[in-house]
Design a protein around this motif. Structure first.
Motif, mmCIF file in Angstrom:
data_model
loop_
_atom_site.group_PDB
_atom_site.id
_atom_site.type_symbol
_atom_site.label_atom_id
_atom_site.label_comp_id
_atom_site.label_asym_id
_atom_site.label_seq_id
_atom_site.Cartn_x
_atom_site.Cartn_y
_atom_site.Cartn_z
ATOM 1 N N VAL A 68 -26.781 28.944 -75.192
ATOM 2 C CA VAL A 68 -26.044 29.250 -76.422
ATOM 3 C C VAL A 68 -26.384 28.230 -77.492
ATOM 4 C CG1 VAL A 68 -23.757 29.527 -77.463
ATOM 5 C CG2 VAL A 68 -24.137 30.273 -75.108
ATOM 6 N N GLU A 69 -26.673 28.711 -78.691
ATOM 7 C CA GLU A 69 -26.835 27.850 -79.857
ATOM 8 C C GLU A 69 -25.643 28.096 -80.766
ATOM 9 O OE1 GLU A 69 -30.607 28.588 -81.669
ATOM 10 O OE2 GLU A 69 -31.745 27.662 -80.027
ATOM 11 N N ALA A 70 -24.788 27.090 -80.867
ATOM 12 C CA ALA A 70 -23.540 27.217 -81.618
ATOM 13 C C ALA A 70 -23.670 26.577 -82.993
ATOM 14 C CB ALA A 70 -22.404 26.555 -80.843
ATOM 15 N N PHE A 71 -22.930 27.119 -83.947
ATOM 16 C CA PHE A 71 -22.879 26.521 -85.281
ATOM 17 C C PHE A 71 -21.444 26.515 -85.783
ATOM 18 C CE2 PHE A 71 -23.350 31.058 -86.107
ATOM 19 C CZ PHE A 71 -22.544 31.291 -87.213
ATOM 20 N N GLU A 72 -21.188 25.638 -86.717
ATOM 21 C CA GLU A 72 -19.834 25.461 -87.231
ATOM 22 C C GLU A 72 -19.596 26.313 -88.469
ATOM 23 O OE1 GLU A 72 -17.245 21.858 -89.256
ATOM 24 O OE2 GLU A 72 -18.555 21.365 -87.537
ATOM 25 N N THR A 73 -18.420 26.925 -88.528
ATOM 26 C CA THR A 73 -17.986 27.645 -89.711
ATOM 27 C C THR A 73 -16.481 27.481 -89.834
ATOM 28 O OG1 THR A 73 -18.118 29.784 -90.890
ATOM 29 C CG2 THR A 73 -17.613 29.861 -88.526
ATOM 30 N N ARG A 74 -15.892 28.118 -90.821
ATOM 31 C CA ARG A 74 -14.437 28.039 -90.988
ATOM 32 C C ARG A 74 -13.772 29.258 -90.368
ATOM 33 N NH1 ARG A 74 -14.401 27.534 -97.206
ATOM 34 N NH2 ARG A 74 -12.286 28.341 -96.958
ATOM 35 N N PHE A 75 -12.531 29.060 -89.955
ATOM 36 C CA PHE A 75 -11.811 30.134 -89.283
ATOM 37 C C PHE A 75 -11.697 31.373 -90.161
ATOM 38 C CE2 PHE A 75 -7.819 32.315 -88.112
ATOM 39 C CZ PHE A 75 -8.153 32.680 -86.821
ATOM 40 N N SER A 76 -11.495 31.188 -91.466
ATOM 41 C CA SER A 76 -11.368 32.340 -92.361
ATOM 42 C C SER A 76 -12.629 33.187 -92.349
ATOM 43 C CB SER A 76 -11.067 31.885 -93.793
ATOM 44 O OG SER A 76 -12.082 31.031 -94.289
ATOM 45 N N ARG A 77 -13.806 32.532 -92.203
ATOM 46 C CA ARG A 77 -15.078 33.252 -92.149
ATOM 47 C C ARG A 77 -15.196 34.036 -90.839
ATOM 48 N NH1 ARG A 77 -13.778 31.712 -96.771
ATOM 49 N NH2 ARG A 77 -15.500 31.474 -98.260
ATOM 50 N N PHE A 78 -14.829 33.373 -89.752
ATOM 51 C CA PHE A 78 -14.831 34.055 -88.453
ATOM 52 C C PHE A 78 -13.876 35.243 -88.456
ATOM 53 C CE2 PHE A 78 -12.025 34.212 -84.668
ATOM 54 C CZ PHE A 78 -12.847 34.975 -83.847
ATOM 55 N N LEU A 79 -12.664 35.042 -88.976
ATOM 56 C CA LEU A 79 -11.646 36.095 -88.956
ATOM 57 C C LEU A 79 -12.096 37.318 -89.750
ATOM 58 C CD1 LEU A 79 -8.747 36.796 -88.022
ATOM 59 C CD2 LEU A 79 -7.944 35.902 -90.215
ATOM 60 N N ALA A 80 -12.662 37.085 -90.931
ATOM 61 C CA ALA A 80 -13.138 38.205 -91.739
ATOM 62 C C ALA A 80 -14.262 38.951 -91.030
ATOM 63 C CB ALA A 80 -13.607 37.700 -93.101
ATOM 64 N N TRP A 81 -15.203 38.206 -90.477
ATOM 65 C CA TRP A 81 -16.313 38.825 -89.732
ATOM 66 C C TRP A 81 -15.781 39.693 -88.608
ATOM 67 C CZ3 TRP A 81 -17.838 37.078 -84.651
ATOM 68 C CH2 TRP A 81 -19.030 37.636 -84.182
ATOM 69 N N ARG A 82 -14.780 39.192 -87.883
ATOM 70 C CA ARG A 82 -14.181 39.966 -86.799
ATOM 71 C C ARG A 82 -13.441 41.185 -87.329
ATOM 72 N NH1 ARG A 82 -8.996 37.666 -83.874
ATOM 73 N NH2 ARG A 82 -8.074 38.861 -85.590
ATOM 74 N N ASP A 83 -12.590 40.982 -88.343
ATOM 75 C CA ASP A 83 -11.768 42.069 -88.865
ATOM 76 C C ASP A 83 -12.590 43.125 -89.595
ATOM 77 O OD1 ASP A 83 -9.639 40.720 -87.803
ATOM 78 O OD2 ASP A 83 -8.744 40.133 -89.729
ATOM 79 N N PHE A 84 -13.733 42.722 -90.153
ATOM 80 C CA PHE A 84 -14.613 43.680 -90.842
ATOM 81 C C PHE A 84 -15.461 44.488 -89.855
ATOM 82 C CE2 PHE A 84 -14.952 40.805 -94.887
ATOM 83 C CZ PHE A 84 -13.616 41.046 -95.170
ATOM 84 N N GLY A 85 -15.333 44.198 -88.564
ATOM 85 C CA GLY A 85 -16.079 44.955 -87.558
ATOM 86 C C GLY A 85 -17.411 44.356 -87.199
ATOM 87 N N TRP A 86 -17.528 43.009 -87.269
ATOM 88 C CA TRP A 86 -18.752 42.295 -86.896
ATOM 89 C C TRP A 86 -19.984 42.816 -87.657
ATOM 90 C CZ3 TRP A 86 -16.328 44.104 -81.974
ATOM 91 C CH2 TRP A 86 -15.438 43.167 -81.457
ATOM 92 N N PRO A 87 -19.964 42.786 -88.977
ATOM 93 C CA PRO A 87 -21.097 43.340 -89.734
ATOM 94 C C PRO A 87 -22.416 42.609 -89.519
ATOM 95 C CG PRO A 87 -19.600 42.147 -91.189
ATOM 96 C CD PRO A 87 -18.908 42.258 -89.871
ATOM 97 N N ASP A 88 -22.365 41.321 -89.177
ATOM 98 C CA ASP A 88 -23.582 40.565 -88.890
ATOM 99 C C ASP A 88 -23.760 40.511 -87.376
ATOM 100 O OD1 ASP A 88 -25.663 38.833 -88.567
ATOM 101 O OD2 ASP A 88 -24.767 37.164 -89.668
#
Length: 238
Positions: A68-88
């Protein structure tokens, strides 16, 4: 798409630098979404979390490894990505969880409280890794994350159980659930009562309730697909 299983000998997860294009290009939409979610759940915190830009199975010296290659982001970015249906689809939500099994064969499952971003959902104790799980050498300590989340959510120290040697990894769309079985030396009723007492003593417990579920098929929409798949498979494999 049905969840896909892999049994691995170890996890090799490291923090890397990564520029997340989705978070940059959708910043305005993400911020608006965060404001809406925050109005509904004011206790949420926009802190740093780790996602993955790579989660691949590899063979190394006769062992099967999840790299696994992990990177740091903010929770708001993760939450939107999840709630938008994982567009990326190049990014993954990876996490470690204890599949804690009682001496009489039931699995410990927590129900998320109303202050949680996934309120009402039921799954094994766990959470998205964060920078606190990264060691001085840049490794993400997923077993440490698992043990911490188990203690924080249920009050149970992982050291009291017997952990399996390897991991069960479940690929469920953009989720990569890394599960480590822990056999607990107590029956389901005793575990449930111990966790219930812990939750009652907490000022702001993360869990609304704790459940001990049998292996088998569960038609419960509060269980994510990877959880229903694990419980069904456990009935077949023991």
């Amino acid at each position: 798409m049905e969840p896909r299983f892999a049994e691995v000998d170890r996890l090799d997860c490291r923090l890397v630098s990564h520029r997340w294009t989705f978070a940059e290009e959708e910043a305005a939409r993400i911020d608006a979404h965060w404001a809406t979610r925050l109005a509904r759940t004011p206790s949420m915190y926009d802190g740093p979390v780790l996602l993955a830009r790579k989660a691949a199975l590899e063979a190394e010296s006769g062992a099967r490894v999840l790299r696994v290659e992990a990177f740091e982001t903010r929770f708001s970015r993760f939450l939107a990505w999840r709630d938008f249906g994982w567009p990326d689809a190049s990014v993954y939500n990876f996490f470690a969880m204890p599949a804690l099994r009682s001496s009489d064969g039931a699995w410990l499952v927590g129900e998320m409280g109303q202050a949680h971003s996934a309120a009402g959902q039921r799954y094994f104790p766990g959470g998205t890794p964060d920078p606190g799980d990264v060691t001085e050498t840049g490794e993400v300590d997923l077993y440490g994350s698992l043990a911490r989340e188990l203690a924080e959510e249920t009050g149970l120290p992982a050291r009291e159980g017997v952990a399996a040697q390897g991991w069960t990894v479940i690929f469920d769309r953009q989720r990569v659930a890394c599960l480590r079985r822990i056999d607990w030396p107590a029956p389901a009723a005793a575990i449930r009562e111990r966790v219930r007492r812990f939750l009652d003593a907490e000022a702001e417990p993360e869990l609304a309730a704790v459940h001990m579920l049998a292996s088998g098929r569960h038609d419960d929409p509060r269980l994510p697909a990877f959880m229903t798949a694990f419980l069904a498979r456990a009935a077949e494999t023991g």
